[in-house]
Each structure stands twice: as structure tokens, then as C-alpha cells.
Design an enzyme around this catalytic site. Structure first.
Site, short mmCIF file in Angstrom:
data_model
loop_
_atom_site.label_atom_id
_atom_site.label_comp_id
_atom_site.label_asym_id
_atom_site.label_seq_id
_atom_site.Cartn_x
_atom_site.Cartn_y
_atom_site.Cartn_z
CB THR A 46 -0.96 -0.01 1.21
OG1 THR A 46 -1.74 -1.20 1.16
CG2 THR A 46 -1.88 1.20 1.22
CE1 TYR A 134 0.10 -9.44 2.52
CE2 TYR A 134 1.82 -7.90 1.85
CZ TYR A 134 0.49 -8.31 1.82
OH TYR A 134 -0.42 -7.59 1.09
CE LYS A 162 -1.19 -7.51 4.97
NZ LYS A 162 -0.52 -6.35 4.32
CB VAL A 204 -1.98 -5.94 8.17
CG1 VAL A 204 -1.06 -4.85 7.61
CG2 VAL A 204 -1.26 -6.73 9.26
#
Length: 294
Positions: A46, A134, A162, A204
Site C-alpha cells: 500500500t 506476509y 499476515k 493489517v
């Protein structure tokens, strides 16, 4: 590593010429801390990490750590598809004062499970920092299988995953087999409440840029046993979450933040600015959300 219920994968504000707008980075940090964020992930997807140079990432991590000044946890995205490059950036993040690191599954190379285990284990061995894995097969193509996550969870500083696979069965398998202290966070805003219901720890988030306090209300309601209230908030949030991802992330959330007077719309190619039609479509959803009492 305690990252609370809601970690926000922070945008990176840019000037019109594409350079990092550090004054606006400070504004975004203050906004997030004031609006429900328990921890901040800097240099994640992001934050447009694929278009940030190594030096820009180091400068950004240092700046965010200094700006946060121990008020919330700061996690640096240092993973890539290059193990040695990830180690190098991890070492710089540790020197910069980050509280932990996030390591995305190696993308494009398409390693097998053994290759992913060795990649993460090598980075873990190079640092004393706590690590969040992740898993996002929609972007990286490879899926870190539950058994690989569980094997990695035996490494002391690998403490969180995540999960952005969207697969609650996979998340359940990890939760069922994980050692005490290993936690699972959603990488999808829309699965925050479902993951909490099976034992997950939080999210998250991208949406927390604009609705962090409302997301905290949902988590609090669930944890206090007010499940119908939590479900109602989830239902109200979902159309807005979908609208935030109607275009490639983070163009819409950057636009949404500017409606609150925070940050800038500018993104780096190959992400593009929203068209007038895309802005109008988001505005309609935003107006409907504002009418709801959460």
C-alpha cells in the site's frame, strides 16, 4: 511483537513530481495514530514499495520511526524476491529503529515450499527483530502453505503471519497448529471479523486510513461478546471496503484520505490517478457510509 488489533499498511504520499512528500508522511502518521491505529506498516505494498528505491525505503523507515517516537509499533516492509536484498534492507531497518519487519512471499520467482522456508529462515537468522510473514498469493503467485508457516513459526523471531489468501480454512489450520504466542492477522479488511471468530488477532488494514475508529469499535464489540453489534458494523463497512479496492491499491485510499484533508492523490506509475468517474463512484459509496450510525 505486540501490534494490537489494527495495524495500518500506510500509504506513501508523493509530490506531483513523484518524490516522497515527507511533510505529508508526518501528517499521515499523526492521522493514523489519532484514528485507531495500533501499529504502522511502512514500505508495504500500500506504500507502493515496488516503486520505492532501496535508499527511499531506508529514508522512509527512519522518518516514520522518528515521527512515531515510540507511540505505536512500527513494522518495516523489507521482504522481496531477492533473499540477500531482503537481508540488507532488514539490517538497515533494524539500525533505523524499526520494531519489527514484514516479509512478503517471494514473488515472480515461484519458489517451492522449501525455497520459501529457506528464504524466510535466512532473513530471520540475520536479524534480532520480530518478523511478520506476509502471504498474498494473489500478488506473489505462490501460497505459503500452512505446514510451511507452522514450520517457520518454530523460529523464535517469526511471530506473526499476515494472511491475505482469503482462505479461512487455511487460516484455521495455522491457528490450530501454531505455538503459543504465534498470531494470525487478516490481510483483507473484509475478513477481519470472520478471522476474529476463528481465533485470529486482528487485521493489517488499508481501510483503517479512513475508518480506523469504526474498525476498532467492531473489534471491541466482538471481543466483549457483542457479536450482533460487531456483525452490524462489519456489514456497514463492507461496501466501503469494496469501494476502496475497486481500483488498483492505493489510488482509491489516497483519494479517500484527501477528502479528509490528509495526504495527496499522487501515485507512481504503473498505478494511475482515479478518473472523474472513479472518484464519483467512490463518492457515492462514501456518502452512503457517512449516513450510517456506527
Amino acid at each position: 511483537m505486540n501490534i494490537g488489533s489494527i495495524a495500518t499498511a500506510m500509504i506513501t504520499p508523493f509530490r506531483e513530481d513523484g518524490s516522497i512528500h515527507f511533510e505529508m508522511v508526518s501528517d499521515v502518521v499523526e492521522h493514523l495514530i489519532a484514528n485507531g491505529t495500533d501499529s504502522i506498516v511502512v514500505c508495504g505494498t500500500t506504500g507502493e514499495s515496488p516503486t520505492l528505491s532501496h535508499d527511499e525505503k531506508v529514508a522512509l523507515i527512519r522518518f516514520v520511526v522518528k515521527t512515531v517516537h515510540n507511540r505505536v509499533t512500527v513494522i518495516a516492509g523489507t521482504g522481496s524476491n531477492n533473499t540477500q536484498a531482503s537481508i540488507d534492507l532488514t539490517n538497515e531497518a533494524e539500525a533505523a529503529g524499526a520494531d519489527g519487519i514484514m516479509l512478503v512471499a517471494p514473488y515472480y520467482n515461484k519458489p517451492n515450499q522449501r525455497g520459501m522456508y529457506e528464504h524466510f529462515a535466512a532473513i530471520a537468522q540475520s536479524t534480532t527483530l520480530p518478523i511478520m510473514l506476509y502471504n498474498i498469493p494473489g500478488r506473489s503467485i505462490v501460497n505459503i502453505q500452512p505446514q510451511t508457516v507452522l514450520q517457520l513459526s518454530k523460529i523464535p523471531n517469526i511471530q506473526i503471519v499476515k494472511e491475505a489468501s482469503g482462505n479461512l480454512d487455511q487460516m484455521t489450520e495455522i491457528l490450530a497448529g501454531a505455538p503459543d504466542g504465534f498470531t494470525v492477522y487478516s490481510g483483507d479488511d473484509g475478513l477481519t471479523l470472520p478471522l476474529l471468530s476463528i481465533g485470529g488477532a486482528g487485521v493489517v488494514s488499508v481501510a483503517a486510513h479512513v475508518v480506523g475508529n469504526d474498525m476498532q469499535k467492531m473489534v471491541k464489540a466482538f471481543k466483549e461478546g457483542r457479536h450482533e453489534e460487531a456483525a452490524s458494523i462489519h456489514q456497514a463497512l463492507l461496501p466501503l471496503i469494496r469501494a476502496l479496492f475497486a481500483t488498483p491499491n492505493p489510488s482509491t485510499v489516497k483519494y479517500a484520505l484527501t477528502k479528509l484533508g490528509i495526504g495527496s492523490e499522487y501515485v507512481r506509475s504503473p498505478i494511475t490517478l482515479l478518473t472523474d468517474e472513479e472518484k464519483s463512484a467512490f463518492d457515492d459509496v462514501w456518502q452512503e457510509y457517512e449516513k450510517k450510525q456506527i
